[in-house]
Design a protein around this motif. Sequence first.
Motif, PDB file in Angstrom:
ATOM      1  N   THR A  25      11.056   7.430  50.219  1.00  0.00           N
ATOM      2  CA  THR A  25      10.585   8.279  50.333  1.00  0.00           C
ATOM      3  C   THR A  25       9.468   8.906  49.539  1.00  0.00           C
ATOM      4  O   THR A  25       9.668   9.898  49.173  1.00  0.00           O
ATOM      5  CB  THR A  25      10.256   8.619  51.720  1.00  0.00           C
ATOM      6  OG1 THR A  25      10.837   7.845  52.464  1.00  0.00           O
ATOM      7  CG2 THR A  25       8.805   9.159  52.315  1.00  0.00           C
ATOM      8  N   SER A  26       8.746   9.481  49.382  1.00  0.00           N
ATOM      9  CA  SER A  26       7.447  10.430  47.950  1.00  0.00           C
ATOM     10  C   SER A  26       7.273  11.345  49.221  1.00  0.00           C
ATOM     11  O   SER A  26       7.639  11.415  50.353  1.00  0.00           O
ATOM     12  CB  SER A  26       5.444   9.615  48.329  1.00  0.00           C
ATOM     13  OG  SER A  26       5.888   9.923  49.440  1.00  0.00           O
ATOM     14  N   VAL A  27       7.407  12.200  48.409  1.00  0.00           N
ATOM     15  CA  VAL A  27       7.273  14.307  48.953  1.00  0.00           C
ATOM     16  C   VAL A  27       6.573  14.689  50.077  1.00  0.00           C
ATOM     17  O   VAL A  27       6.133  14.571  51.399  1.00  0.00           O
ATOM     18  CB  VAL A  27       7.497  15.550  48.206  1.00  0.00           C
ATOM     19  CG1 VAL A  27       7.553  16.633  48.797  1.00  0.00           C
ATOM     20  CG2 VAL A  27       8.702  15.001  47.452  1.00  0.00           C
ATOM     21  N   ASP A  28       4.937  13.719  49.668  1.00  0.00           N
ATOM     22  CA  ASP A  28       4.537  14.052  49.619  1.00  0.00           C
ATOM     23  C   ASP A  28       3.701  13.728  51.304  1.00  0.00           C
ATOM     24  O   ASP A  28       3.139  13.568  53.095  1.00  0.00           O
ATOM     25  CB  ASP A  28       2.415  13.098  49.323  1.00  0.00           C
ATOM     26  CG  ASP A  28       2.277  14.806  48.324  1.00  0.00           C
ATOM     27  OD1 ASP A  28       2.611  15.318  48.613  1.00  0.00           O
ATOM     28  OD2 ASP A  28       1.751  13.885  47.183  1.00  0.00           O
ATOM     29  N   TYR A  29       4.806  11.779  51.975  1.00  0.00           N
ATOM     30  CA  TYR A  29       4.373  10.962  53.416  1.00  0.00           C
ATOM     31  C   TYR A  29       5.117  12.104  53.778  1.00  0.00           C
ATOM     32  O   TYR A  29       5.276  12.122  54.841  1.00  0.00           O
ATOM     33  CB  TYR A  29       4.728   9.704  52.545  1.00  0.00           C
ATOM     34  CG  TYR A  29       5.083   8.631  53.540  1.00  0.00           C
ATOM     35  CD1 TYR A  29       3.605   8.193  54.718  1.00  0.00           C
ATOM     36  CD2 TYR A  29       5.989   8.614  54.404  1.00  0.00           C
ATOM     37  CE1 TYR A  29       3.960   7.763  55.812  1.00  0.00           C
ATOM     38  CE2 TYR A  29       6.484   7.610  55.488  1.00  0.00           C
ATOM     39  CZ  TYR A  29       5.189   7.395  55.974  1.00  0.00           C
ATOM     40  OH  TYR A  29       5.913   6.771  57.456  1.00  0.00           O
ATOM     41  N   TYR A  30       6.871  11.899  53.104  1.00  0.00           N
ATOM     42  CA  TYR A  30       7.627  12.721  53.854  1.00  0.00           C
ATOM     43  C   TYR A  30       6.973  13.799  55.075  1.00  0.00           C
ATOM     44  O   TYR A  30       7.196  13.761  56.187  1.00  0.00           O
ATOM     45  CB  TYR A  30       8.891  13.125  53.205  1.00  0.00           C
ATOM     46  CG  TYR A  30      10.056  13.954  54.233  1.00  0.00           C
ATOM     47  CD1 TYR A  30      10.354  13.923  55.571  1.00  0.00           C
ATOM     48  CD2 TYR A  30       9.820  15.259  53.931  1.00  0.00           C
ATOM     49  CE1 TYR A  30      11.345  14.219  55.670  1.00  0.00           C
ATOM     50  CE2 TYR A  30      10.451  16.434  54.590  1.00  0.00           C
ATOM     51  CZ  TYR A  30      11.298  16.241  55.850  1.00  0.00           C
ATOM     52  OH  TYR A  30      11.890  16.742  56.864  1.00  0.00           O
ATOM     53  N   GLU A  31       6.627  14.705  54.014  1.00  0.00           N
ATOM     54  CA  GLU A  31       5.172  15.755  54.301  1.00  0.00           C
ATOM     55  C   GLU A  31       4.294  15.563  55.790  1.00  0.00           C
ATOM     56  O   GLU A  31       4.320  16.338  56.328  1.00  0.00           O
ATOM     57  CB  GLU A  31       4.632  16.694  53.301  1.00  0.00           C
ATOM     58  CG  GLU A  31       5.819  17.628  52.683  1.00  0.00           C
ATOM     59  CD  GLU A  31       7.076  18.086  53.521  1.00  0.00           C
ATOM     60  OE1 GLU A  31       6.276  19.323  54.613  1.00  0.00           O
ATOM     61  OE2 GLU A  31       7.826  19.323  53.389  1.00  0.00           O
ATOM     62  N   GLU A  32       4.005  14.507  55.556  1.00  0.00           N
ATOM     63  CA  GLU A  32       2.879  14.837  56.131  1.00  0.00           C
ATOM     64  C   GLU A  32       3.063  13.725  57.824  1.00  0.00           C
ATOM     65  O   GLU A  32       2.551  14.238  58.705  1.00  0.00           O
ATOM     66  CB  GLU A  32       1.603  13.518  55.939  1.00  0.00           C
ATOM     67  CG  GLU A  32       0.755  13.820  54.841  1.00  0.00           C
ATOM     68  CD  GLU A  32       0.360  12.314  53.711  1.00  0.00           C
ATOM     69  OE1 GLU A  32       0.019  11.312  54.357  1.00  0.00           O
ATOM     70  OE2 GLU A  32      -0.578  13.125  53.308  1.00  0.00           O
ATOM     71  N   THR A  33       4.560  12.770  57.872  1.00  0.00           N
ATOM     72  CA  THR A  33       5.174  12.324  58.732  1.00  0.00           C
ATOM     73  C   THR A  33       6.669  12.847  59.576  1.00  0.00           C
ATOM     74  O   THR A  33       6.574  12.623  60.753  1.00  0.00           O
ATOM     75  CB  THR A  33       5.122  10.994  58.415  1.00  0.00           C
ATOM     76  OG1 THR A  33       6.103  11.479  57.667  1.00  0.00           O
ATOM     77  CG2 THR A  33       4.468  10.078  58.288  1.00  0.00           C
ATOM     78  N   ARG A  34       6.458  13.934  58.839  1.00  0.00           N
ATOM     79  CA  ARG A  34       7.436  14.486  59.286  1.00  0.00           C
ATOM     80  C   ARG A  34       7.383  15.127  61.159  1.00  0.00           C
ATOM     81  O   ARG A  34       6.435  16.017  60.696  1.00  0.00           O
ATOM     82  CB  ARG A  34       8.371  15.589  58.574  1.00  0.00           C
ATOM     83  CG  ARG A  34       7.608  16.972  58.250  1.00  0.00           C
ATOM     84  CD  ARG A  34       8.821  18.348  57.542  1.00  0.00           C
ATOM     85  NE  ARG A  34       8.087  19.009  57.590  1.00  0.00           N
ATOM     86  CZ  ARG A  34       7.935  19.923  57.598  1.00  0.00           C
ATOM     87  NH1 ARG A  34       8.664  20.319  58.882  1.00  0.00           N
ATOM     88  NH2 ARG A  34       6.998  21.022  57.621  1.00  0.00           N
ATOM     89  N   ALA A  35       8.678  15.815  61.360  1.00  0.00           N
ATOM     90  CA  ALA A  35       8.220  16.192  62.808  1.00  0.00           C
ATOM     91  C   ALA A  35       8.494  17.948  62.497  1.00  0.00           C
ATOM     92  O   ALA A  35       8.228  18.556  61.402  1.00  0.00           O
ATOM     93  CB  ALA A  35       9.749  16.409  63.630  1.00  0.00           C
ATOM     94  N   PRO A  36       7.524  18.452  63.458  1.00  0.00           N
ATOM     95  CA  PRO A  36       7.117  20.321  63.118  1.00  0.00           C
ATOM     96  C   PRO A  36       8.723  20.707  62.951  1.00  0.00           C
ATOM     97  O   PRO A  36       9.331  20.217  63.816  1.00  0.00           O
ATOM     98  CB  PRO A  36       7.143  20.817  64.597  1.00  0.00           C
ATOM     99  CG  PRO A  36       6.318  19.262  65.713  1.00  0.00           C
ATOM    100  CD  PRO A  36       7.144  18.032  64.719  1.00  0.00           C
ATOM    101  N   ARG A  37       8.204  21.695  62.391  1.00  0.00           N
ATOM    102  CA  ARG A  37       9.772  22.394  61.652  1.00  0.00           C
ATOM    103  C   ARG A  37      10.648  23.203  63.117  1.00  0.00           C
ATOM    104  O   ARG A  37       9.733  23.407  64.877  1.00  0.00           O
ATOM    105  CB  ARG A  37       9.548  24.269  61.160  1.00  0.00           C
ATOM    106  CG  ARG A  37       9.105  23.595  59.850  1.00  0.00           C
ATOM    107  CD  ARG A  37       9.130  24.636  58.399  1.00  0.00           C
ATOM    108  NE  ARG A  37       8.507  24.550  57.477  1.00  0.00           N
ATOM    109  CZ  ARG A  37       9.437  23.845  56.361  1.00  0.00           C
ATOM    110  NH1 ARG A  37      10.110  23.369  56.998  1.00  0.00           N
ATOM    111  NH2 ARG A  37       8.828  23.183  55.401  1.00  0.00           N
TER     112      ARG A  37
END
Length: 114
Positions: A25-37
């Motif tokens: 997975t690209s980092v950009d995609y991960y950052e856009e779709t991950r759950a809130p911290r």
Amino acid sequence: MGDNPSVSYGPPVTLDWDYEELPWTSVDYYEETRAPRRNNRQLLLNYYQRRNILMWCCGFSDSDIKRATKLVEKDKRLRALTQTFLPIFQIEELVYSGKNAVRKCACCCGRRSM
């Protein structure tokens, strides 16, 4: 099961070396779709949560958990003892290094007078 004595009570847990292989997975995609911290409080596990994870997910027995808890308590006592005597150890180290400095000076000064 872990061995870090920084838990307040009970057995510590630790990350395992086994991991699950996931598709790339690209980092950009991960950052856009991950759950809130999560905040620090949400990252903590209490005694019962750790115990349940170790028993039900990892297969440790009650006696394994008690043994690990005893080892952690022993390590805590040893750390506390070290922290109590640390100032004395530091003074002892200063005295020892001072003695060595005096010896070196005495040896050097003795050789110069010859």
